[in-house]
Design a protein around this motif. Structure first.
Motif: not given
Lengths: 147, 147
Positions: A7, A10, A13, A19, A24, A30, B31-33, B35-36, B39, B43-44, B55-57, B117-119
DNA sequence: CCGGATCCGTTTCGATACTG
DNA sequence: CAGTATCGAAACGGATCCGG
């Protein structure tokens, strides 16, 4: 963690970055300042524009105004006329804002563990060992309406 | 602190903040990136520069390089030569990085509760009802060395 | 190809001054 | 007190280039 990977994937984009809930969440909180404002509201009893402005970290007034506007638009804070002094405004966390307490608590625990902070070890220890109780206390204080 | 002397470099507010743990934490991951990226690692199953890049973002390559450098300097990730292909590099979370799992989990729970969200609710429900077990699973997967 | 580095136009930030 | 206005500085982002 194969299950989690599904899940988190993604594919679109386009407009919104994705999502993914983390993505989000970071879109609204953030940045460098938003969570500090929430912290001031939640733990330091700050309520007014000037409270935040002179909070020690030194946010600029234009940035503060912008962040308060965005936090308001995101439903995390509300701006109200001060009940005790109609000339002033107070900012207050919404339920959505107070629900960020666990995030802040985990940030405190992480930073206290790995970085050099001035967090009292007793408080951090309480957050870790009595996490649910601590969060319940935050919630109750918010419901009571005090700082 | 303004008129300390003209030969003194004017210390920007952005640089040295308070010793508040939340403030300190946000200096490195606020900052905006950042933690992504964490993640994606957690997780990915992403490991390489190009994994993050696509990665999509849609992070730009120069920004990604900068963030990976800072996360490395902060001791949150390490850059290693890929054991299976010496021409490539892999990024990996340190113990300090994997310790951010509770923060990410709380962000997921918060966003899933208040944002669109799509969680999958099942996964979020597991995070909430079996929080410690979920985090233990993340830790074990990291110790095993898989994604 | 992979992992960036460099250049450059655009956006945001930050500090201070100013205003109702 | 609670913000705006202004303006230079910094960060961002996209495109391109480059060494291995």
């Amino acid at each position: 963690m194969a299950e989690a990977g599904i899940w988190m994937e993604s594919t679109s984009n386009r407009e919104r970055r994705s999502g993914c809930p983390i993505s989000i969440a970071l879109e609204t909180i953030g940045d460098a300042w938003s969570l500090l404002i929430v912290r001031d509201l939640m733990f330091k009893g700050h309520k007014t524009f000037n409270d935040f402005l002179s909070a020690g970290e030194g946010i600029a007034s234009n940035i503060l105004a912008d962040r308060l506007r965005k936090l308001d638009a995101a439903g995390i804070v509300v701006k109200q006329v001060d009940a005790e002094d109609a000339r002033r405004f107070v900012y207050r966390l919404t339920d959505r804002g107070i629900a960020l307490a666990p995030v802040l608590v985990e940030l405190v625990i992480w930073a206290a563990r790995f970085e050099d902070t001035d967090a009292p070890p007793a408080v951090v220890g309480e957050m870790e060992s009595n996490r649910d109780g601590f969060l319940a206390g935050v919630w109750e204080a918010w419901v009571r309406g005090d700082s």
